[in-house]
Design an enzyme around this catalytic site. Structure first.
Site, PDB file in Angstrom:
ATOM      1  N   TYR A   1     -22.199 -13.487  25.251  1.00  0.00           N
ATOM      2  CA  TYR A   1     -21.693 -12.394  24.640  1.00  0.00           C
ATOM      3  C   TYR A   1     -21.943 -12.759  23.075  1.00  0.00           C
ATOM      4  O   TYR A   1     -21.165 -12.714  22.029  1.00  0.00           O
ATOM      5  CB  TYR A   1     -20.252 -12.305  24.733  1.00  0.00           C
ATOM      6  CG  TYR A   1     -19.723 -12.296  26.078  1.00  0.00           C
ATOM      7  CD1 TYR A   1     -19.519 -10.962  26.823  1.00  0.00           C
ATOM      8  CD2 TYR A   1     -19.194 -13.555  26.804  1.00  0.00           C
ATOM      9  CE1 TYR A   1     -19.267 -10.957  27.982  1.00  0.00           C
ATOM     10  CE2 TYR A   1     -18.923 -13.252  27.974  1.00  0.00           C
ATOM     11  CZ  TYR A   1     -19.016 -12.016  28.997  1.00  0.00           C
ATOM     12  OH  TYR A   1     -18.386 -12.059  30.108  1.00  0.00           O
TER      13      TYR A   1
ATOM     14  N   GLN B   1     -19.956  -9.051  11.168  1.00  0.00           N
ATOM     15  CA  GLN B   1     -18.232  -9.347  11.190  1.00  0.00           C
ATOM     16  C   GLN B   1     -17.933  -8.705   9.681  1.00  0.00           C
ATOM     17  O   GLN B   1     -18.443  -8.937   8.697  1.00  0.00           O
ATOM     18  CB  GLN B   1     -18.151 -10.794  11.027  1.00  0.00           C
ATOM     19  CG  GLN B   1     -18.596 -11.575  12.530  1.00  0.00           C
ATOM     20  CD  GLN B   1     -17.508 -11.344  13.427  1.00  0.00           C
ATOM     21  OE1 GLN B   1     -16.446 -10.852  13.321  1.00  0.00           O
ATOM     22  NE2 GLN B   1     -17.970 -11.695  14.552  1.00  0.00           N
TER      23      GLN B   1
ATOM     24  N   CYS C   1      -8.162   1.491  -0.531  1.00  0.00           N
ATOM     25  CA  CYS C   1      -7.500   0.903   0.826  1.00  0.00           C
ATOM     26  C   CYS C   1      -7.497  -0.615   0.300  1.00  0.00           C
ATOM     27  O   CYS C   1      -8.377  -1.162  -0.116  1.00  0.00           O
ATOM     28  CB  CYS C   1      -8.515   1.146   1.835  1.00  0.00           C
ATOM     29  SG  CYS C   1      -8.215  -0.034   3.443  1.00  0.00           S
TER      30      CYS C   1
ATOM     31  N   ASP D   1     -17.799 -15.420  23.673  1.00  0.00           N
ATOM     32  CA  ASP D   1     -17.203 -14.727  22.736  1.00  0.00           C
ATOM     33  C   ASP D   1     -16.962 -13.367  23.337  1.00  0.00           C
ATOM     34  O   ASP D   1     -17.711 -12.608  22.499  1.00  0.00           O
ATOM     35  CB  ASP D   1     -17.678 -14.867  21.237  1.00  0.00           C
ATOM     36  CG  ASP D   1     -17.148 -14.016  20.401  1.00  0.00           C
ATOM     37  OD1 ASP D   1     -15.751 -13.658  20.295  1.00  0.00           O
ATOM     38  OD2 ASP D   1     -17.805 -13.946  19.221  1.00  0.00           O
TER      39      ASP D   1
ATOM     40  N   CYS E   1       0.860  -1.007  -0.087  1.00  0.00           N
ATOM     41  CA  CYS E   1      -0.054  -0.016   0.120  1.00  0.00           C
ATOM     42  C   CYS E   1       0.678   1.322   0.026  1.00  0.00           C
ATOM     43  O   CYS E   1       1.773   1.340   0.817  1.00  0.00           O
ATOM     44  CB  CYS E   1      -1.056  -0.039   1.474  1.00  0.00           C
ATOM     45  SG  CYS E   1      -1.705   1.494   1.548  1.00  0.00           S
TER      46      CYS E   1
ATOM     47  N   CYS F   1      -3.411  -0.411   9.157  1.00  0.00           N
ATOM     48  CA  CYS F   1      -2.552  -1.679   9.184  1.00  0.00           C
ATOM     49  C   CYS F   1      -1.114  -1.767   9.772  1.00  0.00           C
ATOM     50  O   CYS F   1      -0.466  -0.407   9.771  1.00  0.00           O
ATOM     51  CB  CYS F   1      -2.174  -2.333   7.841  1.00  0.00           C
ATOM     52  SG  CYS F   1      -3.380  -2.531   6.670  1.00  0.00           S
TER      53      CYS F   1
ATOM     54  N   CYS G   1     -10.785 -12.577  21.270  1.00  0.00           N
ATOM     55  CA  CYS G   1      -9.949 -11.513  20.381  1.00  0.00           C
ATOM     56  C   CYS G   1      -8.747 -11.056  21.099  1.00  0.00           C
ATOM     57  O   CYS G   1      -8.280  -9.895  20.625  1.00  0.00           O
ATOM     58  CB  CYS G   1     -11.076 -10.291  19.995  1.00  0.00           C
ATOM     59  SG  CYS G   1     -11.696  -9.638  21.468  1.00  0.00           S
TER      60      CYS G   1
ATOM     61  N   CYS H   1      -0.940   5.861   7.383  1.00  0.00           N
ATOM     62  CA  CYS H   1      -2.374   5.468   7.739  1.00  0.00           C
ATOM     63  C   CYS H   1      -2.411   5.116   9.069  1.00  0.00           C
ATOM     64  O   CYS H   1      -2.980   5.501   9.822  1.00  0.00           O
ATOM     65  CB  CYS H   1      -2.905   4.795   6.766  1.00  0.00           C
ATOM     66  SG  CYS H   1      -4.437   3.887   7.232  1.00  0.00           S
TER      67      CYS H   1
ATOM     68  N   GLU I   1     -26.755 -11.206  25.333  1.00  0.00           N
ATOM     69  CA  GLU I   1     -25.893 -10.057  25.024  1.00  0.00           C
ATOM     70  C   GLU I   1     -26.420  -8.842  25.507  1.00  0.00           C
ATOM     71  O   GLU I   1     -27.496  -8.642  25.617  1.00  0.00           O
ATOM     72  CB  GLU I   1     -25.974 -10.056  23.307  1.00  0.00           C
ATOM     73  CG  GLU I   1     -25.994  -8.507  22.576  1.00  0.00           C
ATOM     74  CD  GLU I   1     -24.589  -8.272  22.606  1.00  0.00           C
ATOM     75  OE1 GLU I   1     -23.548  -9.183  22.404  1.00  0.00           O
ATOM     76  OE2 GLU I   1     -24.354  -7.148  22.788  1.00  0.00           O
TER      77      GLU I   1
HETATM   78  N1  SAH Z   1     -20.395 -13.712  18.448  1.00  0.00           N
HETATM   79  C1  SAH Z   1     -20.753 -12.134  18.290  1.00  0.00           C
HETATM   80  C2  SAH Z   1     -19.975 -11.039  18.364  1.00  0.00           C
HETATM   81  C3  SAH Z   1     -19.280 -11.182  19.842  1.00  0.00           C
HETATM   82  S1  SAH Z   1     -18.529  -9.608  20.103  1.00  0.00           S
HETATM   83  C4  SAH Z   1     -21.251 -11.829  17.000  1.00  0.00           C
HETATM   84  O1  SAH Z   1     -20.801 -12.518  15.960  1.00  0.00           O
HETATM   85  O2  SAH Z   1     -22.208 -11.199  16.752  1.00  0.00           O
HETATM   86  C5  SAH Z   1     -18.606  -9.589  21.943  1.00  0.00           C
HETATM   87  C6  SAH Z   1     -20.046  -9.146  22.328  1.00  0.00           C
HETATM   88  O3  SAH Z   1     -20.349  -8.770  23.753  1.00  0.00           O
HETATM   89  C7  SAH Z   1     -20.515  -7.533  21.905  1.00  0.00           C
HETATM   90  O4  SAH Z   1     -21.610  -7.832  21.089  1.00  0.00           O
HETATM   91  C8  SAH Z   1     -20.594  -6.812  23.072  1.00  0.00           C
HETATM   92  O5  SAH Z   1     -21.982  -5.773  22.841  1.00  0.00           O
HETATM   93  C9  SAH Z   1     -21.191  -7.871  23.993  1.00  0.00           C
HETATM   94  N2  SAH Z   1     -20.842  -7.587  25.533  1.00  0.00           N
HETATM   95  C10 SAH Z   1     -20.044  -6.805  26.063  1.00  0.00           C
HETATM   96  N3  SAH Z   1     -20.115  -6.921  27.288  1.00  0.00           N
HETATM   97  C11 SAH Z   1     -21.223  -7.704  27.617  1.00  0.00           C
HETATM   98  C12 SAH Z   1     -21.642  -8.180  28.852  1.00  0.00           C
HETATM   99  N4  SAH Z   1     -21.123  -7.849  30.115  1.00  0.00           N
HETATM  100  N5  SAH Z   1     -22.574  -9.150  28.750  1.00  0.00           N
HETATM  101  C13 SAH Z   1     -23.165  -9.509  27.682  1.00  0.00           C
HETATM  102  N6  SAH Z   1     -22.691  -9.020  26.452  1.00  0.00           N
HETATM  103  C14 SAH Z   1     -21.797  -8.220  26.742  1.00  0.00           C
END
Ligand code: SAH
Length: 461
Positions: A318, A289, A165, A387, A78, A87, A414, A84, A339
């Protein structure tokens, strides 16, 4: 105690050997035991540097020239890579990026979690690690009277005009170029952040890779969108496959991109895309995503580790818009998702209906509060999938998981550091980490995701 001075001073030039790479992608050198971070330098390289800042325990230096280059070093593709900051690893060949990510996960699990001797598999990467993003959000401004749109210069709010980009899908680049040109021709003013004046703050392009659907979002400072009809007509005529034009109003002085008010200017409220067998409706504000191809790789692994036969009760904590929940629901008896963001749960429910999935139910709230409540209701999942965001799982949630005693835990992460911390708690609570699979969701950047399979040790009786 003797007050120790750093062995190097600001502005000093020296030659060092780079020994390691940080999670932010900077090279690490040691001078008499003192750590210097050198952005854009790679392990194994001998480099000339200039010290730019010294703190007590560590300092920063700028790379001046390379005496011995790493065999993994490549020319960044790039042209704006240096300015930037989007990356961090374009100067490292892709195979080496994947190796570095695997090593980081392995090292952090050992150092923070004390987890050793388990397989951390080679990172699953992309065949073509470019042009993968399906969403582009570009800030709009003005320079010498002309409208510009591009990116913020690294660590600043100075907008640099940009036409492409390399990690963005070509469609999105084309959309941004087109909208920018039309806005310019119609004399629409770009936003001036300092004076809080002007009209157009951001243009967002969303693209469904599987469907070809396109959404354009225009974010303005005021409620009025000047030359609205001409703008809509021009955008419609120039962008084939356009399904939706949305107007969002953000009148605050803020770095946040979206404001609270959203109106559809033309077309549909949603565009569609799919990951594997599951279809998703995506609105202007929906989380989705950004790399659906690698999301499928990640969630297929999660599904494999969940090892479902169709009779299981599963919790997806989550759950966001329910991406994993809906994947799991195809193979489980019942899935519970939780969530914190209400709009995400509304999307999860909509997506369940869209796919005819009736064995997934979703709750809004903090996972660490909803899980104990589910436990009190007598819900005993066979498998729990988590997650969490970067900060990892809440301790109360981990404790509830241990009380629920699922056979398997699948942890999608992550952030390897909080993953390691949480795995340690689960290990102490009777679970064994079996294997770890890093997945590269964001090639050319330092981010790394992984999926972990844990099993409950059989209780001796
Ligand atoms: N697997 C999901 C993404 C998860 S990312 C998908 O593909 O859509 C992590 C998520 O956790 C986010 O959506 C965020 O809003 C949520 N989050 C953060 N803190 C939280 C909590 N205390 N309880 C429940 N969800 C929460």
């Amino acid at each position: 105690m003797i007050k120790q001075q750093p062995p190097v001073q600001k502005n000093q030039q020296l030659t060092v050997k780079i020994e390691d790479l940080t999670h932010e992608g900077a090279g690490v050198a040691k001078v008499e035991g003192y750590t210097l971070f050198v952005p854009k330098a790679l392990p194994g390289e001998v480099v000339h540097i200039k010290v730019i800042k010294t703190n007590k325990g560590y300092g920063f230096a700028r790379l001046l020239s390379i005496e011995t280059a790493s065999p993994d070093r490549v020319e960044p593709s790039c042209p704006i890579y240096q300015q930037c900051g989007g990356c961090q690893l374009q100067h490292l060949g892709y195979d080496a990026q994947l190796r570095v990510k695997q090593k980081q996960v392995k090292d952090v699990l050992e150092r923070i979690g004390g987890i050793t001797g388990i397989p951390v598999h080679p990172t699953l990467g992309m065949d073509e690690p470019w042009r993968y993003r399906n969403k582009s959000q570009v800030p709009v401004g003005e320079r010498e009277g002309g409208l510009i749109a591009g990116f913020y210069q690294e660590r600043s709010h100075r907008i640099i005009d940009m036409d492409e980009c390399l990690i963005q899908h070509e469609e999105n680049d084309a959309i941004i170029r087109t909208v920018k040109q039309i806005a310019k021709e119609l004399g629409i003013r770009g936003y001036d952040e300092d004076k809080h004046r002007g009209t157009l703050r951001h243009v967002v392009a969303r693209y469904g890779k599987q469907t070809g659907d396109i959404m354009v979002v225009l974010i303005t400072r005021g409620k009025e969108l000047p030359k609205k009809q001409q703008l809509i007509e021009a955008i419609k005529s120039k962008i084939p496959n356009l399904k939706s034009i949305v107007h969002n109003i953000n009148s605050k002085r803020t770095n946040v991109i979206f404001g609270d008010e959203t109106r559809v200017l033309w077309g549909d409220e949603y565009i569609y895309d799919s990951i594997g067998e599951i279809k998703f409706a995506i609105s202007a504000r929906s989380f989705y995503q950004v790399n659906p191809e690698q999301t499928k790789v990640l969630y297929d692994k999660a599904l494999e580790y969940a090892d479902l036969s169709g009779s299981e009760t599963v919790i997806d904590a989550y759950c966001g818009i329910g991406t994993i929940s809906l994947f799991l629901a195809q193979r489980a008896k019942h899935v519970y998702g939780v969530e914190i963001v209400p709009d995400a749960i509304a999307d999860a429910k909509r997506n369940a209906r869209l796919n005819g999935i009736t064995n997934a139910e979703f709750a809004v709230g903090e996972a660490e509060k909803i899980m104990p409540w589910w436990y009190a209701q007598g819900i005993r999942p066979d498998v729990i999938v988590v997650d969490p965001p970067r900060k990892g799982c809440d301790l109360a949630l981990l404790e509830t998981m241990l009380n629920m005693k699922p056979k398997r835990v699948v942890y999608v992460s992550c952030n390897p550091a909080t993953l390691a911390r949480d795995l340690k708690v689960l290990e102490e609570g009777g679970y064994t980490t079996k294997e770890v699979q890093p997945v590269d969701m964001f090639p050319q950047s330092t981010h790394v995701e992984c999926v972990v399979r844990m099993e409950r040790e059989e209780e001796a009786n």
